[in-house]
Enzyme design. Structure first.
Site, PDB file in Angstrom:
ATOM      1  N   TYR A 105      -2.588   1.664  -8.833  1.00 42.94           N
ATOM      2  CA  TYR A 105      -2.983   0.328  -8.382  1.00 42.94           C
ATOM      3  C   TYR A 105      -1.812  -0.631  -8.422  1.00 42.94           C
ATOM      4  O   TYR A 105      -0.833  -0.425  -9.135  1.00 42.94           O
ATOM      5  CB  TYR A 105      -4.218  -0.187  -9.118  1.00 42.94           C
ATOM      6  CG  TYR A 105      -4.040  -0.843 -10.468  1.00 42.94           C
ATOM      7  CD1 TYR A 105      -3.778  -2.211 -10.571  1.00 42.94           C
ATOM      8  CD2 TYR A 105      -4.233  -0.119 -11.642  1.00 42.94           C
ATOM      9  CE1 TYR A 105      -3.693  -2.829 -11.805  1.00 42.94           C
ATOM     10  CE2 TYR A 105      -4.149  -0.728 -12.876  1.00 42.94           C
ATOM     11  CZ  TYR A 105      -3.877  -2.098 -12.953  1.00 42.94           C
ATOM     12  OH  TYR A 105      -3.787  -2.702 -14.180  1.00 42.94           O
ATOM     13  N   TYR A 124      -6.570  -1.267  -5.651  1.00 45.53           N
ATOM     14  CA  TYR A 124      -6.718   0.065  -6.222  1.00 45.53           C
ATOM     15  C   TYR A 124      -6.658   1.155  -5.150  1.00 45.53           C
ATOM     16  O   TYR A 124      -7.259   1.031  -4.082  1.00 45.53           O
ATOM     17  CB  TYR A 124      -8.053   0.179  -6.964  1.00 45.53           C
ATOM     18  CG  TYR A 124      -8.168  -0.729  -8.150  1.00 45.53           C
ATOM     19  CD1 TYR A 124      -7.633  -0.354  -9.382  1.00 45.53           C
ATOM     20  CD2 TYR A 124      -8.788  -1.969  -8.056  1.00 45.53           C
ATOM     21  CE1 TYR A 124      -7.728  -1.186 -10.488  1.00 45.53           C
ATOM     22  CE2 TYR A 124      -8.882  -2.816  -9.150  1.00 45.53           C
ATOM     23  CZ  TYR A 124      -8.348  -2.413 -10.356  1.00 45.53           C
ATOM     24  OH  TYR A 124      -8.436  -3.248 -11.438  1.00 45.53           O
ATOM     25  N   TYR A 125      -5.957   2.245  -5.479  1.00 44.95           N
ATOM     26  CA  TYR A 125      -5.887   3.432  -4.633  1.00 44.95           C
ATOM     27  C   TYR A 125      -6.219   4.631  -5.520  1.00 44.95           C
ATOM     28  O   TYR A 125      -5.342   5.312  -6.035  1.00 44.95           O
ATOM     29  CB  TYR A 125      -4.497   3.551  -3.994  1.00 44.95           C
ATOM     30  CG  TYR A 125      -4.186   2.374  -3.110  1.00 44.95           C
ATOM     31  CD1 TYR A 125      -4.471   2.409  -1.745  1.00 44.95           C
ATOM     32  CD2 TYR A 125      -3.641   1.207  -3.636  1.00 44.95           C
ATOM     33  CE1 TYR A 125      -4.214   1.314  -0.925  1.00 44.95           C
ATOM     34  CE2 TYR A 125      -3.392   0.104  -2.828  1.00 44.95           C
ATOM     35  CZ  TYR A 125      -3.677   0.165  -1.478  1.00 44.95           C
ATOM     36  OH  TYR A 125      -3.430  -0.916  -0.676  1.00 44.95           O
ATOM     37  N   ASP A 298     -10.033  -5.599 -22.711  1.00 45.51           N
ATOM     38  CA  ASP A 298      -9.799  -4.312 -23.371  1.00 45.51           C
ATOM     39  C   ASP A 298      -9.194  -4.519 -24.762  1.00 45.51           C
ATOM     40  O   ASP A 298      -9.562  -3.840 -25.729  1.00 45.51           O
ATOM     41  CB  ASP A 298      -8.856  -3.456 -22.535  1.00 45.51           C
ATOM     42  CG  ASP A 298      -9.363  -3.257 -21.115  1.00 45.51           C
ATOM     43  OD1 ASP A 298     -10.593  -3.200 -20.927  1.00 45.51           O
ATOM     44  OD2 ASP A 298      -8.523  -3.163 -20.203  1.00 45.51           O
TER      45      ASP A 298
END
Length: 361
Positions: A105, A124-125, A298
């Site tokens: 990404y 995103y990929y 996170d």
């Protein structure tokens, strides 16, 4: 909500972890400054993924953490494994896929005119990635049975049907919360763009865009609600709860997520509220200059779970979450350098009035 005892190795060479985090990690490509992505000629590479970010945060705070997933047999996958290992995360159970690639990404700092400081868009990929092939069979991995806590997030639920079934097995598939086994922690982590991309091929091509959008929203809301209710510890942002379920008040969010034994509602710069054992605990956030918000949630989860592992009271767990999140907000990296335990111990020792006064600055 009893926490299992610290894991013991069956033999001297076996590695064990307090927390096992399950999900996808990608190569992250970002500009070296705050200029728009379209105007850059050079990009730097790092790694990032919601669940491995939590594992790195836990390791940075002195806990034993492992990451369980799949990567491609490519330079990006090797970079992911090397960097997580360097940060103290056990990656020995990660599978390398010879056919599927590691996801990637890109970060685009402040791409929109008038966007405020710290705004970053991500592209995103990850379609067809190695991690998207995770499935319910992974739920029986020995590393998960040996952990004290298994950490999951809603990101993985949107990667593929097989990933969604994995989370359902680890969460809703449990026979009984009171039975022996690790606690399961779940961060809702709603990513609308990821749900849109993954669900697109499930609809007929002639379906209207408006109907498609409604279906995606209902799909994410229904799936994430069921998973959250099945967890032992749930993390959710007040804003994402409002977007998903139309519920904005922390008290109402906690009621909606029942019977989850512990719910933590994060409200950005205002603070976080936990609900456990019939008690409501609020701790205000510390003032922090925001360089980039990516990874702060996170880091908060890593701090809070550290407090759970150390059997700290609810207020200290929330404070640890805030301290870790502040470290993430001050950097452009997905994974920050965690505050030293000397610093966290000093902040945990502050009386409530001093902490509140610091938070009001």
């Amino acid at each position: 909500m009893p926490l299992p005892p610290p894991p013991r190795a069956a033999d001297r060479d076996e590695r064990v972890a307090d927390v096992v985090c399950v999900g996808e990690t990608m190569a992250v490509l970002s500009p070296p400054d705050t200029g728009p992505l379209a105007e850059q000629s050079l990009l730097s590479m790092a790694v990032g993924g919601a669940e491995s970010n939590v594992a790195c945060g836990l390791a940075g705070l002195g806990r034993r953490a492992a990451w369980l997933s799949r990567v491609g047999d490519d330079p990006f996958g090797r970079r992911v494994l090397a960097e997580l290992t360097a940060r103290g995360v056990d990656v020995s159970a990660v599978e390398t896929d010879p056919a599927r690639p590691t996801g990637v990404y890109f970060k685009d700092p402040a791409p929109d005119p008038g966007s405020g400081p710290g705004h970053t868009r991500t592209y995103y990929y990850r379609g067809g990635s190695a991690a998207s092939a995770m499935g319910p069979d992974l739920a029986h991995h020995p590393a998960l049975r040996r952990a004290r806590i298994v950490h999951l997030s809603g990101v993985a639920a949107a990667l593929s049907d097989s990933c969604a079934r994995l989370l359902e097995t680890l969460l809703a598939g449990r026979d009984d919360r009171a039975s022996p086994g690790p606690l399961v922690s779940f961060d809702v982590n709603h990513r609308p763009a990821l749900w849109r991309h993954e669900r697109h091929e499930r609809h007929e091509r002639h379906e209207s865009h408006e109907r498609h959008e409604r279906h995606e929203g209902a799909d994410a809301a229904r799936t994430l609600l069921a998973l959250a209710r099945a967890a032992d510890i749930v993390f959710v942002g007040r804003d994402e709860a409002e977007e998903l379920w139309g519920t904005a008040r922390p008290d109402d969010i906690a009621e909606l997520l029942a019977p989850a034994p512990a719910v933590v509602v994060k409200d950005a710069e205002h603070g976080a509220t936990s609900y456990t054992g019939g008690l409501r605990t609020f701790v205000p956030s510390l003032p922090t200059k925001v360089v980039e918000p990516v990874g702060a949630g996170d880091a908060f989860a890593a701090g809070f779970l550290t407090g759970v592992l150390e059997d700290r009271d609810e207020r200290s767990r929330l404070r640890l979450g805030h301290l870790a999140a502040a470290a993430a907000l001050r950097t452009r990296d997905d994974v920050p350098v965690m505050p030293s335990r000397t610093e966290t111990d000093r902040c945990l020792a502050l009386d409530e009035d001093v902490w509140a006064a610091t938070a009001r600055r």
